[in-house]
Scaffold this active site. Sequence first.
Site, PDB file in Angstrom:
ATOM      1  N   ASP A  32    -101.295  50.239  46.967  1.00  0.00           N
ATOM      2  CA  ASP A  32    -101.746  51.026  48.099  1.00  0.00           C
ATOM      3  C   ASP A  32    -101.107  52.404  47.987  1.00  0.00           C
ATOM      4  OD1 ASP A  32    -102.859  51.530  50.751  1.00  0.00           O
ATOM      5  OD2 ASP A  32    -100.783  51.386  51.451  1.00  0.00           O
ATOM      6  N   ASP A  34    -100.997  55.275  51.030  1.00  0.00           N
ATOM      7  CA  ASP A  34    -100.321  55.703  52.252  1.00  0.00           C
ATOM      8  C   ASP A  34     -99.251  54.696  52.654  1.00  0.00           C
ATOM      9  OD1 ASP A  34    -101.742  58.164  53.040  1.00  0.00           O
ATOM     10  OD2 ASP A  34    -103.478  56.844  53.172  1.00  0.00           O
ATOM     11  N   ASP A 230     -97.818  47.963  52.080  1.00  0.00           N
ATOM     12  CA  ASP A 230     -96.904  48.057  53.225  1.00  0.00           C
ATOM     13  C   ASP A 230     -97.525  47.487  54.492  1.00  0.00           C
ATOM     14  OD1 ASP A 230     -98.771  50.343  53.249  1.00  0.00           O
ATOM     15  OD2 ASP A 230     -97.673  50.922  55.047  1.00  0.00           O
TER      16      ASP A 230
END
Length: 361
Positions: A32, A34, A230
Amino acid sequence: MTEIHRSSLTGESPLDSCEQPLIACTDLVLLDLDGVVYRGPHAVAHAAESLATARERGVSLHYVTNNAGRPPQDVADHLRDLGIPTLENEVTTAAQAAAVLIAADYPAGTKVLVVGGPGLFLALEEVGMVPVTSAEDDPAVVVQGLSRTLAWPELAEAAYAIGNGAEFIASNLDSTLPTERGMAPGNGSLVAAVAHATGVRPRATGKPEPEIFHQAAERAGGRRPVMIGDRLDTDIAGARAAGYPSMHVFTGVDGPRELLRAGAHERPTLLAHDLRGLLEPHPAVAPEGDSWRCRDARAQVRDSRLELTENGLTTVLSGADAAAEATISLDGLRALLAAGWTADGLDLTRLTDLHVAPERA
């Protein structure tokens, strides 16, 4: 190549392990962006050097993002600006996933009303669709992705087209987006406005749908992918749906409390503070009597309460007499998760405010 020990599949433990650094246990790392690699214009600490080391050791890197507004080339340019060499074909976006889905269901030349940024327009053109911006063009499909300049007129066009019978597709349903200033509304929040106005819930194509992960792995040619994220409801849930091991990092959205409360479909199989976890071994978590142990940390559920013992101290972390706040090691969290995720009747109505101590600067 050393393999990740998939304890989460065999039932030995809900967490996986790897005796060698993680980059020795995989040939492809899906990431990922961001909250994992960057926050807005700034790189996350330790990201660039960790990824450089992984690449030097022969591990392929591929970025999987729910940001449908930017074309892959723009994402690659951003990463290069942050000191992370990246090619356009090393990025898979939710826009590309949406375009692949539409191309599978509709013939070339189909008109698609685009509510979003240039990444969606480009992805649709690449698969032979015709992007339009008005419901008066009689589109067969409406596809919505995040654009930070999106306004009422674009949302209204989507509602008009859906009201006329167009299928509604969303690049993703993320409710929030981590930025350098904090959490901001994500694409799902804007999609909700159109869904509320029309009464039509869209099909979603980005994370956590498994197809975007499979597309990324196929593009990269990896045989043993591991996903790093995250966010539990997109990165980790999607990796689980795709059948891939996943490493959760604490540089973005979800923290220890969210992990303890996570449903089975959102639970990672590996943990790390940040992307340095690529360069570290991941210890096993094993049952020991009525508790779970990870090296020097031991956790158990006693009388519906979650308890952790490390450094000679036992702390109650859930239930009526839970500590208000506690700082624990990453091994402590591993043991806690194994104990909590495998327990029946665990009381999480009151849960300690948990912090994971950094193990090094």
